[in-house]
Design a protein around this motif. Structure first.
Motif, mmCIF file in Angstrom:
data_model
loop_
_atom_site.group_PDB
_atom_site.id
_atom_site.type_symbol
_atom_site.label_atom_id
_atom_site.label_comp_id
_atom_site.label_asym_id
_atom_site.label_seq_id
_atom_site.Cartn_x
_atom_site.Cartn_y
_atom_site.Cartn_z
ATOM 1 N N ILE A 77 0.856 -1.182 0.000
ATOM 2 C CA ILE A 77 0.000 0.000 0.000
ATOM 3 C C ILE A 77 0.892 1.232 0.000
ATOM 4 O O ILE A 77 1.826 1.333 0.800
ATOM 5 C CB ILE A 77 -0.922 0.026 1.229
ATOM 6 C CG1 ILE A 77 -1.813 -1.222 1.255
ATOM 7 C CG2 ILE A 77 -1.776 1.296 1.244
ATOM 8 C CD1 ILE A 77 -2.573 -1.416 2.551
ATOM 9 N N MET A 78 0.589 2.157 -0.883
ATOM 10 C CA MET A 78 1.300 3.431 -0.943
ATOM 11 C C MET A 78 0.302 4.518 -0.579
ATOM 12 O O MET A 78 -0.754 4.632 -1.206
ATOM 13 C CB MET A 78 1.856 3.647 -2.349
ATOM 14 C CG MET A 78 2.692 4.862 -2.510
ATOM 15 S SD MET A 78 3.390 4.844 -4.190
ATOM 16 C CE MET A 78 4.316 6.357 -4.130
ATOM 17 N N ILE A 79 0.623 5.283 0.455
ATOM 18 C CA ILE A 79 -0.251 6.368 0.903
ATOM 19 C C ILE A 79 0.415 7.673 0.489
ATOM 20 O O ILE A 79 1.583 7.904 0.826
ATOM 21 C CB ILE A 79 -0.444 6.337 2.424
ATOM 22 C CG1 ILE A 79 -0.977 4.976 2.862
ATOM 23 C CG2 ILE A 79 -1.381 7.456 2.866
ATOM 24 C CD1 ILE A 79 -0.943 4.766 4.361
ATOM 25 N N VAL A 80 -0.301 8.507 -0.251
ATOM 26 C CA VAL A 80 0.270 9.761 -0.745
ATOM 27 C C VAL A 80 -0.643 10.928 -0.401
ATOM 28 O O VAL A 80 -1.865 10.809 -0.426
ATOM 29 C CB VAL A 80 0.544 9.709 -2.267
ATOM 30 C CG1 VAL A 80 1.589 8.653 -2.593
ATOM 31 C CG2 VAL A 80 -0.719 9.456 -3.066
ATOM 32 N N GLY A 81 -0.016 12.038 -0.078
ATOM 33 C CA GLY A 81 -0.762 13.249 0.239
ATOM 34 C C GLY A 81 0.201 14.404 0.363
ATOM 35 O O GLY A 81 1.335 14.344 -0.122
ATOM 36 N N VAL A 82 -0.260 15.448 1.019
ATOM 37 C CA VAL A 82 0.601 16.589 1.303
ATOM 38 C C VAL A 82 0.682 16.753 2.813
ATOM 39 O O VAL A 82 -0.145 16.223 3.552
ATOM 40 C CB VAL A 82 0.111 17.890 0.619
ATOM 41 C CG1 VAL A 82 0.110 17.739 -0.894
ATOM 42 C CG2 VAL A 82 -1.260 18.287 1.101
#
Length: 187
Positions: free
Chosen positions: A3-8
């Motif tokens: 799982i790759m979690i991406v955000g700012v």
């Protein structure tokens, strides 16, 4: 499962990774987390990897290996696309947060990211900001998205609730439980 979690910065990617880590450990898996903070303190990209299986040796998810990309912002979903494996799934908030080059006028925010992603990947888009607001705090976008993702995983709803209870600070627990439920019951 990769799982790759991406955000700012400030969107709660790290809390989300800890909740996932707790739920999969409770389900009996070996888990590895890796956090890439980037310029999180300035609203820059933040990436967190969660890998779990019977035995995990490396915490890093390489290009073409992510089973799920959990994106807290549309442009970050688009940037992460090379990491998605064939047959993987993108779950993305529909929110758009302008990066610094857009704010300064040096670039424009890309148009129709949702359509571009939907053409090349299995996608689920959710207005997580509205659901988080309904739960009582727009900062609960991360847990709304976890609720959406939880439906796609083979881990019981009750285990997710327990992981949230043991991970989220007590003063924010009710909002986050409601946010998870709203995400879980969306679409």
């Amino acid at each position: 499962m990769n799982i790759m979690i991406v955000g700012v910065g400030g969107q709660g990617t790290l809390l989300a990774s800890r909740i996932i880590g707790n739920v999969v450990v409770d389900a009996g898996y070996d888990v590895k987390l890796s956090e890439v903070h980037g310029m999180s303190q300035r609203g820059g990209s933040v990436v967190t990897y969660v890998k779990y299986s019977d035995k995990v040796y490396s915490p890093i998810v390489d290009k073409g290996e992510a089973d799920i990309i959990l994106a807290f912002e549309m442009l970050e979903a688009y940037r992460a696309l090379p990491y998605l494996k064939i047959g993987g799934h993108i779950i993305s908030n529909t929110q758009e947060i302008n990066p610094m080059p857009v704010i300064t006028g040096a670039m424009e925010y890309p148009k129709d990211i949702d359509k571009k992603l939907a053409k090349v990947a299995n996608t689920t888009f959710v207005d997580a900001k509205s659901l988080a607001k309904e739960a009582g705090n727009i900062k609960a976008v991360n847990v709304v998205l976890l609720g959406v993702m939880a439906k796609k995983m083979d881990i019981s709803y009750d285990k997710w609730i327990e992981a949230i209870k043991t991970t989220v600070p007590a003063k924010l627990l009710d909002v986050n439980l409601k946010a998870f439920e709203l995400g879980y019951n969306s679409k």
